[in-house]
Design an enzyme around this catalytic site. Sequence first.
Site, PDB file in Angstrom:
ATOM      1  N   GLU A  72      59.372 -70.127-110.649  1.00  0.00           N
ATOM      2  CA  GLU A  72      59.784 -71.539-110.756  1.00  0.00           C
ATOM      3  C   GLU A  72      60.147 -71.890-112.206  1.00  0.00           C
ATOM      4  OE1 GLU A  72      60.456 -73.513-108.293  1.00  0.00           O
ATOM      5  OE2 GLU A  72      59.793 -72.072-106.796  1.00  0.00           O
ATOM      6  N   GLU A 125      68.492 -66.732-107.757  1.00  0.00           N
ATOM      7  CA  GLU A 125      67.192 -66.266-107.248  1.00  0.00           C
ATOM      8  C   GLU A 125      66.808 -64.921-107.865  1.00  0.00           C
ATOM      9  OE1 GLU A 125      64.956 -67.893-105.763  1.00  0.00           O
ATOM     10  OE2 GLU A 125      66.137 -69.617-105.205  1.00  0.00           O
ATOM     11  N   HIS A 152      63.590 -70.870-113.000  1.00  0.00           N
ATOM     12  CA  HIS A 152      64.657 -71.792-112.581  1.00  0.00           C
ATOM     13  C   HIS A 152      64.866 -72.904-113.611  1.00  0.00           C
ATOM     14  CE1 HIS A 152      65.748 -70.108-108.789  1.00  0.00           C
ATOM     15  NE2 HIS A 152      64.566 -70.298-108.216  1.00  0.00           N
TER      16      HIS A 152
HETATM   17 ZN   LIG Z   1      63.796 -69.655-106.389  1.00  0.00          ZN
END
Ligand SMILES: [Zn+2]
Length: 278
Positions: free
Chosen positions: A133, A191, A136
Amino acid sequence: MKNKSIILGALFVLLGVSTANAQINFGEKALGAVQKGVAGFTFSDADAASLSKAAVDKMDAEHVITGAKDPYTLRLNKLFGKHKTTEGVALNYKVYKLNEVNAFATADGSVRVYSGLMDIMDDNELLAVIGHEIGHVVNTDSRDAIKAAYKKEAALGLLASQSDKVAAITDSQLAKVGSQMIDSKHSRKQESEADEFSYNFMKNNSYNVNAVSSAFAILAKMSEGAESSFLEKMMSSHPDPKERAENAKLRAEKDGLYKPYVKQKPVVAKKAPVKKKK
Ligand SMILES: [Zn+2]
């Protein structure tokens, strides 16, 4: 303009000052700042941070946040406390007391972890998800997500961003932008990069890198037939969810760090019997 933003963003990171930093101080005025900020013709990184902050504040108000002495809070403090500044980006975290396997991060550096996720992960696995996280946020995927959510609203003519008037964001529009931001799927590339960030985060902090593979294996297994936006978001942009767990394993092997992962026992710290010192 886009390049300029990227350069500025990189500069802030280099200087150890995140754009989110400046916005967090807006506090309750965040919404007002957003309304003014989006009035122009551009939607800056600072606007993305304030809009995210406003959306997160709203979500915080709508969820049960674990108290200061709650075992979940103590556990997250223990794990996340050391990483409140990662690669120059200021982060803040909270636990939502909700039996849901979920976690998200937003452009202003807010990371929210649901107690349901904490229940199924041991400390290292949880760190792997947190690392993902944080990835990101640091990679500005979260910023791109709120921009996309805002633009979607604007394109529908729901916000007055294309005029020189102050965009009036109502509470319900904010909620909508907020939920779109949280549910928005990142690309496969984003991702993969967040996975890689997670692996490096674990490695650089001397955590057990094999937990990355283990955490993804858990989520991959859960996502089979499960209806959860988080699992979907985490897993569906990849044809084979197991591939991610496998990739982390391959990297660990390459680094000579691979060991079959042994899950740690106490998932949630229970009160240990007090031993009297003599
Ligand atoms: Zn992700």
